[in-house]
Design an enzyme around this catalytic site. Structure first.
Site, PDB file in Angstrom:
ATOM      1  N   ASP A   1      11.723 -18.190   6.659  1.00 28.39           N
ATOM      2  CA  ASP A   1      12.255 -16.672   7.276  1.00 28.39           C
ATOM      3  C   ASP A   1      13.122 -17.116   8.388  1.00 28.39           C
ATOM      4  O   ASP A   1      14.007 -16.342   8.614  1.00 28.39           O
ATOM      5  CB  ASP A   1      10.973 -15.931   7.777  1.00 28.39           C
ATOM      6  CG  ASP A   1      11.295 -14.855   8.569  1.00 28.39           C
ATOM      7  OD1 ASP A   1      11.262 -13.970   7.671  1.00 28.39           O
ATOM      8  OD2 ASP A   1      11.510 -14.697   9.710  1.00 28.39           O
TER       9      ASP A   1
ATOM     10  N   LYS B   1      17.050  -9.127   6.322  1.00 28.61           N
ATOM     11  CA  LYS B   1      17.300 -10.367   5.662  1.00 28.61           C
ATOM     12  C   LYS B   1      15.725 -11.031   5.606  1.00 28.61           C
ATOM     13  O   LYS B   1      14.827 -10.540   6.702  1.00 28.61           O
ATOM     14  CB  LYS B   1      18.042 -11.618   6.543  1.00 28.61           C
ATOM     15  CG  LYS B   1      17.681 -11.789   8.329  1.00 28.61           C
ATOM     16  CD  LYS B   1      16.435 -12.189   8.578  1.00 28.61           C
ATOM     17  CE  LYS B   1      15.743 -13.403   8.138  1.00 28.61           C
ATOM     18  NZ  LYS B   1      14.818 -13.623   8.951  1.00 28.61           N
TER      19      LYS B   1
ATOM     20  N   ILE C   1      11.301  -6.133  14.483  1.00 21.36           N
ATOM     21  CA  ILE C   1      12.542  -6.163  14.622  1.00 21.36           C
ATOM     22  C   ILE C   1      13.210  -4.861  14.609  1.00 21.36           C
ATOM     23  O   ILE C   1      14.272  -4.561  15.368  1.00 21.36           O
ATOM     24  CB  ILE C   1      13.302  -6.897  13.244  1.00 21.36           C
ATOM     25  CG1 ILE C   1      14.662  -7.432  13.392  1.00 21.36           C
ATOM     26  CG2 ILE C   1      12.993  -6.109  12.111  1.00 21.36           C
ATOM     27  CD1 ILE C   1      14.836  -8.282  14.643  1.00 21.36           C
TER      28      ILE C   1
ATOM     29  N   SER D   1       7.357   4.998   8.639  1.00 17.92           N
ATOM     30  CA  SER D   1       6.394   4.034   8.994  1.00 17.92           C
ATOM     31  C   SER D   1       4.978   4.478   9.004  1.00 17.92           C
ATOM     32  O   SER D   1       4.610   5.527   9.488  1.00 17.92           O
ATOM     33  CB  SER D   1       7.037   3.591  10.548  1.00 17.92           C
ATOM     34  OG  SER D   1       6.539   2.205  10.705  1.00 17.92           O
ATOM     35  N   ARG D   2       4.000   3.475   8.559  1.00 17.10           N
ATOM     36  CA  ARG D   2       2.654   4.112   8.287  1.00 17.10           C
ATOM     37  C   ARG D   2       1.942   4.214   9.948  1.00 17.10           C
ATOM     38  O   ARG D   2       1.112   4.956  10.118  1.00 17.10           O
ATOM     39  CB  ARG D   2       2.024   3.019   7.404  1.00 17.10           C
ATOM     40  CG  ARG D   2       2.359   3.013   6.073  1.00 17.10           C
ATOM     41  CD  ARG D   2       1.921   2.078   5.393  1.00 17.10           C
ATOM     42  NE  ARG D   2       2.343   0.625   5.960  1.00 17.10           N
ATOM     43  CZ  ARG D   2       1.573  -0.420   5.734  1.00 17.10           C
ATOM     44  NH1 ARG D   2       0.948  -0.630   4.557  1.00 17.10           N
ATOM     45  NH2 ARG D   2       2.021  -1.546   6.764  1.00 17.10           N
TER      46      ARG D   2
HETATM   47  P1  NAP Z   1       6.733  -6.696  11.104  1.00 16.23           P
HETATM   48  O1  NAP Z   1       6.980  -6.288  12.514  1.00 16.23           O
HETATM   49  O2  NAP Z   1       5.591  -7.422  10.597  1.00 16.23           O
HETATM   50  O3  NAP Z   1       7.064  -5.515  10.013  1.00 16.23           O
HETATM   51  C1  NAP Z   1       7.729  -4.317  10.355  1.00 16.23           C
HETATM   52  C2  NAP Z   1       6.838  -3.117   9.708  1.00 16.23           C
HETATM   53  O4  NAP Z   1       6.924  -3.209   8.123  1.00 16.23           O
HETATM   54  C3  NAP Z   1       5.385  -3.243  10.208  1.00 16.23           C
HETATM   55  O5  NAP Z   1       5.361  -2.717  11.611  1.00 16.23           O
HETATM   56  C4  NAP Z   1       4.846  -2.167   9.229  1.00 16.23           C
HETATM   57  O6  NAP Z   1       4.961  -0.712   9.572  1.00 16.23           O
HETATM   58  C5  NAP Z   1       5.807  -2.089   7.935  1.00 16.23           C
HETATM   59  N1  NAP Z   1       5.018  -3.021   6.932  1.00 16.23           N
HETATM   60  C6  NAP Z   1       4.628  -4.241   6.928  1.00 16.23           C
HETATM   61  N2  NAP Z   1       4.016  -4.563   5.846  1.00 16.23           N
HETATM   62  C7  NAP Z   1       4.061  -3.365   4.993  1.00 16.23           C
HETATM   63  C8  NAP Z   1       3.773  -3.125   3.887  1.00 16.23           C
HETATM   64  N3  NAP Z   1       2.953  -3.947   3.025  1.00 16.23           N
HETATM   65  N4  NAP Z   1       4.009  -1.791   3.254  1.00 16.23           N
HETATM   66  C9  NAP Z   1       4.711  -1.064   3.807  1.00 16.23           C
HETATM   67  N5  NAP Z   1       5.033  -1.145   5.132  1.00 16.23           N
HETATM   68  C10 NAP Z   1       4.761  -2.397   6.047  1.00 16.23           C
HETATM   69  O7  NAP Z   1       7.823  -7.440  10.817  1.00 16.23           O
HETATM   70  P2  NAP Z   1       9.341  -7.941  11.607  1.00 16.23           P
HETATM   71  O8  NAP Z   1       9.083  -8.961  12.391  1.00 16.23           O
HETATM   72  O9  NAP Z   1      10.026  -6.451  12.076  1.00 16.23           O
HETATM   73  O10 NAP Z   1      10.160  -8.162  10.243  1.00 16.23           O
HETATM   74  C11 NAP Z   1      10.530  -7.467   9.253  1.00 16.23           C
HETATM   75  C12 NAP Z   1      11.807  -8.168   8.649  1.00 16.23           C
HETATM   76  O11 NAP Z   1      12.952  -8.188   9.661  1.00 16.23           O
HETATM   77  C13 NAP Z   1      11.553  -9.276   7.960  1.00 16.23           C
HETATM   78  O12 NAP Z   1      12.369  -9.449   6.762  1.00 16.23           O
HETATM   79  C14 NAP Z   1      12.251 -10.331   8.900  1.00 16.23           C
HETATM   80  O13 NAP Z   1      12.686 -11.694   8.446  1.00 16.23           O
HETATM   81  C15 NAP Z   1      13.153  -9.737   9.704  1.00 16.23           C
HETATM   82  N6  NAP Z   1      13.362 -10.219  10.891  1.00 16.23           N
HETATM   83  C16 NAP Z   1      12.711 -10.272  11.930  1.00 16.23           C
HETATM   84  C17 NAP Z   1      12.967 -10.989  13.285  1.00 16.23           C
HETATM   85  C18 NAP Z   1      11.991 -11.019  14.326  1.00 16.23           C
HETATM   86  O14 NAP Z   1      11.947 -11.522  15.131  1.00 16.23           O
HETATM   87  N7  NAP Z   1      10.617 -10.752  13.965  1.00 16.23           N
HETATM   88  C19 NAP Z   1      14.174 -11.213  13.490  1.00 16.23           C
HETATM   89  C20 NAP Z   1      15.291 -10.957  12.429  1.00 16.23           C
HETATM   90  C21 NAP Z   1      14.943 -10.356  11.056  1.00 16.23           C
HETATM   91  P3  NAP Z   1       3.999   0.440   9.556  1.00 16.23           P
HETATM   92  O15 NAP Z   1       2.560  -0.370   9.351  1.00 16.23           O
HETATM   93  O16 NAP Z   1       4.105   1.221  10.621  1.00 16.23           O
HETATM   94  O17 NAP Z   1       4.324   0.834   7.936  1.00 16.23           O
END
Ligand code: NAP
Length: 305
Positions: free
Chosen positions: A165, A87, A11, A33-34
């Site tokens: 979600d 969110k 996101i 970010s890691r």
């Molecule tokens: P994601 O790509 O899986 O995770 C985002 C980043 O968070 C990862 O790249 C990772 O970065 C970091 N992360 C993940 N687990 C972690 C941990 N245990 N400790 C520390 N850092 C961690 O997720 P996303 O899809 O972007 O979603 C993130 C949020 O945005 C959620 O709450 C989701 O509901 C919301 N959202 C997502 C979407 C969608 O389409 N995917 C749409 C709207 C809102 P590093 O490994 O580089 O640290």
């Protein structure tokens, strides 16, 4: 205003970075970010380092999944930064209350964002429904988890919320537009064998309101909300971005929503910081917590990405 973006994943790349870059009001000054980074932007792998070394960055926007997010939010607030939460705002309701108390104590802004509330038709839907009596409402939110969360196993881990979600996006619109609040009266949750969160859910609320969420939907993606009143029938299609009243398309009024959901969120954050306010509405998440508390559980076929 300088902002640090934390958690450079799906996101952040899809929405936050383009929204910040497109705005004159914001400057992406650092990332934390890691593994991820953004070309040309100072990158750190550790939030403590960024907070210590960049006291000039007043705003931290957290794009991490809900479970790890609290620790980052707590550190940013304790360091006196304004914080924007993706969110859902947390993994639990109590941890978001704790963040609210910290923000108040520190005198900074906390914004629990709900991007779907910024969809183009939502404000007008709310305005049309104001003062009316809702006789029935139905949410149908069916999408393909493999398409929107490719390989993101955290969605099926505790705190990942499963189909809630995306479902919470629908609930964020419902709780925004309904003129009277409703409460959950029953739910059936469908857990894939061996998984910790549901892949589908059927919800019933007071006031003849229902919701069907399904993440196993491979055809045309469906994000619809229908609301009936004695005055007519309102339908929000495409996640709140198209509005029909009695079958006729309603042209959406000019406003921040037209620029897109995330530009509108950042514009709102700039206003909140400018006015010294916070905005934290937990109503959508309360419905999810209630469904997890009251829901009947059924086991369905195992799911693998
Ligand atoms: P994601 O790509 O899986 O995770 C985002 C980043 O968070 C990862 O790249 C990772 O970065 C970091 N992360 C993940 N687990 C972690 C941990 N245990 N400790 C520390 N850092 C961690 O997720 P996303 O899809 O972007 O979603 C993130 C949020 O945005 C959620 O709450 C989701 O509901 C919301 N959202 C997502 C979407 C969608 O389409 N995917 C749409 C709207 C809102 P590093 O490994 O580089 O640290």
């Amino acid at each position: 205003m300088k902002v640090a973006l934390v958690g450079i994943g799906k996101i952040a790349v899809d929405q936050h970075v383009p929204a910040i870059n497109a705005s004159d009001a914001w400057d992406l000054a650092a990332t934390v970010s890691r593994h991820g980074s953004v070309d040309g932007v100072e990158a750190s792998t550790d939030i403590d380092t960024m907070l210590a070394e960049r006291p000039d960055i007043p705003v931290v926007s957290l794009c991490l999944p809900p479970v790890p997010r609290f620790a980052y939010a707590e550190k940013a607030l304790r360091a006196g930064r304004h914080v924007m939460l993706e969110k859902p705002p947390g993994a639990t309701l109590a941890e978001v209350h704790a963040l609210q108390a910290l923000a108040t104590e520190a005198g900074v802004t906390l914004f629990a964002t709900w991007h779907s509330r910024m969809a183009k038709g939502v404000a007008q839907a709310k305005a049309w429904l104001a003062g009316q009596t809702v006789t029935r409402a139905e949410i149908v939110w069916k999408e393909d988890v493999r398409r929107w969360h490719p390989g993101q196993d955290w969605v099926f881990e505790p705190g990942g919320m499963g189909v809630f979600d995306p479902g919470i996006n629908a609930l964020s619109i419902l709780t925004e537009i309904l003129p009277q609040p409703v409460h959950l009266t029953g739910a059936t949750l469908f857990f894939p064998e061996g998984r910790q969160t549901p892949i589908a859910a059927d919800l019933a609320f007071s006031g003849h309101v229902s919701a069907a969420f399904d993440w196993r939907h491979e055809g045309p993606q469906t994000w619809d909300i229908t609301v009936e009143t004695p005055q007519g029938r309102l339908v929000l299609h495409e996640g709140g971005n198209r509005l029909l009243i009695d079958g006729a398309e309603v042209a959406v009024a000019p406003g921040p929503a037209l620029a897109g959901e995330y530009p509108a969120l950042y514009a709102r954050m700039a206003d909140l910081v400018g006015n010294g306010q916070s905005n934290v509405d937990l109503a959508p998440m309360i419905h999810v917590a209630d469904a997890m508390t009251l829901g009947r559980r059924e086991t369905v076929a195992p799911f693998a990405f």
